[in-house]
Design a protein around this motif. Sequence first.
Motif, mmCIF file in Angstrom:
data_model
loop_
_atom_site.group_PDB
_atom_site.id
_atom_site.type_symbol
_atom_site.label_atom_id
_atom_site.label_comp_id
_atom_site.label_asym_id
_atom_site.label_seq_id
_atom_site.Cartn_x
_atom_site.Cartn_y
_atom_site.Cartn_z
ATOM 1 N N ASN A 41 0.809 -1.223 0.000
ATOM 2 C CA ASN A 41 0.000 0.000 0.000
ATOM 3 C C ASN A 41 0.840 1.271 0.000
ATOM 4 N N LEU A 42 2.030 1.242 0.593
ATOM 5 C CA LEU A 42 2.865 2.440 0.641
ATOM 6 C C LEU A 42 3.951 2.461 -0.434
ATOM 7 N N VAL A 43 4.051 1.383 -1.211
ATOM 8 C CA VAL A 43 5.123 1.273 -2.203
ATOM 9 C C VAL A 43 5.129 2.430 -3.203
ATOM 10 N N PRO A 44 3.963 2.860 -3.756
ATOM 11 C CA PRO A 44 4.017 3.977 -4.722
ATOM 12 C C PRO A 44 4.646 5.240 -4.152
ATOM 13 N N VAL A 45 4.455 5.493 -2.872
ATOM 14 C CA VAL A 45 5.046 6.679 -2.242
ATOM 15 C C VAL A 45 6.526 6.445 -1.980
ATOM 16 N N VAL A 46 6.872 5.255 -1.509
ATOM 17 C CA VAL A 46 8.271 4.932 -1.219
ATOM 18 C C VAL A 46 9.128 5.101 -2.466
ATOM 19 N N LEU A 47 8.618 4.692 -3.611
ATOM 20 C CA LEU A 47 9.401 4.736 -4.849
ATOM 21 C C LEU A 47 9.660 6.158 -5.321
ATOM 22 N N HIS A 48 8.891 7.113 -4.826
ATOM 23 C CA HIS A 48 9.051 8.512 -5.228
ATOM 24 C C HIS A 48 9.314 9.399 -4.009
ATOM 25 N N ALA A 49 10.042 8.857 -3.039
ATOM 26 C CA ALA A 49 10.245 9.572 -1.784
ATOM 27 C C ALA A 49 11.161 10.774 -1.918
ATOM 28 N N GLY A 50 11.976 10.808 -2.938
ATOM 29 C CA GLY A 50 12.892 11.936 -3.090
ATOM 30 C C GLY A 50 13.938 11.937 -2.000
ATOM 31 N N GLY A 51 14.121 13.079 -1.339
ATOM 32 C CA GLY A 51 15.172 13.193 -0.342
ATOM 33 C C GLY A 51 14.756 12.878 1.069
ATOM 34 N N THR A 52 13.504 12.535 1.296
ATOM 35 C CA THR A 52 13.042 12.234 2.653
ATOM 36 C C THR A 52 13.279 10.765 2.980
ATOM 37 N N PRO A 53 14.117 10.449 3.961
ATOM 38 C CA PRO A 53 14.340 9.045 4.297
ATOM 39 C C PRO A 53 13.123 8.445 5.003
ATOM 40 N N LEU A 54 12.772 7.239 4.597
ATOM 41 C CA LEU A 54 11.644 6.519 5.169
ATOM 42 C C LEU A 54 12.160 5.267 5.860
ATOM 43 N N PHE A 55 11.780 5.080 7.117
ATOM 44 C CA PHE A 55 12.249 3.952 7.908
ATOM 45 C C PHE A 55 11.074 3.015 8.179
ATOM 46 N N ASP A 56 11.139 1.829 7.577
ATOM 47 C CA ASP A 56 10.050 0.858 7.614
ATOM 48 C C ASP A 56 10.246 -0.100 8.787
ATOM 49 N N VAL A 57 9.398 0.017 9.801
ATOM 50 C CA VAL A 57 9.526 -0.800 11.008
ATOM 51 C C VAL A 57 8.937 -2.179 10.738
ATOM 52 N N GLY A 58 9.732 -3.173 10.913
ATOM 53 C CA GLY A 58 9.295 -4.555 10.657
ATOM 54 C C GLY A 58 10.398 -5.382 10.017
ATOM 55 N N PRO A 59 10.723 -5.070 8.734
ATOM 56 C CA PRO A 59 10.003 -4.198 7.791
ATOM 57 C C PRO A 59 8.773 -4.902 7.231
ATOM 58 N N LYS A 60 7.851 -4.098 6.635
ATOM 59 C CA LYS A 60 6.602 -4.671 6.160
ATOM 60 C C LYS A 60 6.328 -4.398 4.677
#
Length: 282
Positions: free
Chosen positions: A73-92
């Motif tokens: 569900n979050l993959v489309p946003v993750v792929l276009h995150a740009g310079g903001t680091p995203l930390f996936d807890v799990g990961p999931k």
Amino acid sequence: MTRRIGILLCDTDNPFWQEKREQYQRLAPLWDVIPEFRAPRAGNDPEEQRKVLEEMMAEGYDAIVINPLSSTNLVPVVLHAGGTPLFDVGPKCDAAAVAGAPGYHPVPVADFREQGRVVADELVSGFGKNPAGWALILGGFRDALHSEARCRGAFHAFAKVFPQDRILTGYADFCRKKAHGFVHGLLAALPDVRVIFCANDLMALGALQAVEERGGCIPPVGGIDAIPEAMEAVRGGRLFCTAGIVQEEVVRLVYGTIDQWFGKGAGLGNPLLPPVVYRRKG
């Protein structure tokens, strides 16, 4: 340097996420961060969670902690995150789907399959080989990695006792009400359910309500998360067992990982946090 960290939760009603939020707030001063929390407005909604993350990406966070409701569900946003680091807890997130995304950072915290296995082992600990009746495994969303791993662990444990063709699997979207409805309907058609594993405590409490309403012999029901109501049901002898990991340790691991990333460290090599099982007495 104080960092502003966005933390995307799954909902605000589940006590599991309420405790997680409290731990993020309590420990924030140790890492000099300001946590800000968001969740789907409808609660527990994968599509709404994706929209909330899209909004967060435009709000100037130094980093965002994500807790995906499903593997995609979050993959489309993750792929276009740009310079903001995203930390996936799990990961999931599905690892293949986010491979190469420059802003994506998995934070391993638990062996989800092991969580399912230890709970299911407890549930069938008093059973002999090949008992009569059926075993039920109730998962969350169909494509939620942590739920599917927990269900695989439970299936492995159940298959040591039940024939595989008498192990049923259903899904209730991590929702107490849906779990109650599913189990209520199943028992009407198939009353000889001997044991029920659920991939979270809310579903376990819903399943427990359904079997208690039916009356008669109550099969052992178990869940995962060790939320307060489940713990109380275990102490009262109603819920057979639950399991959880120490939420303070999870939050320390997340904050520490973010801190090392900004410091350009090699990352934390912590072992996965083990599940702690709570079983009713007797």
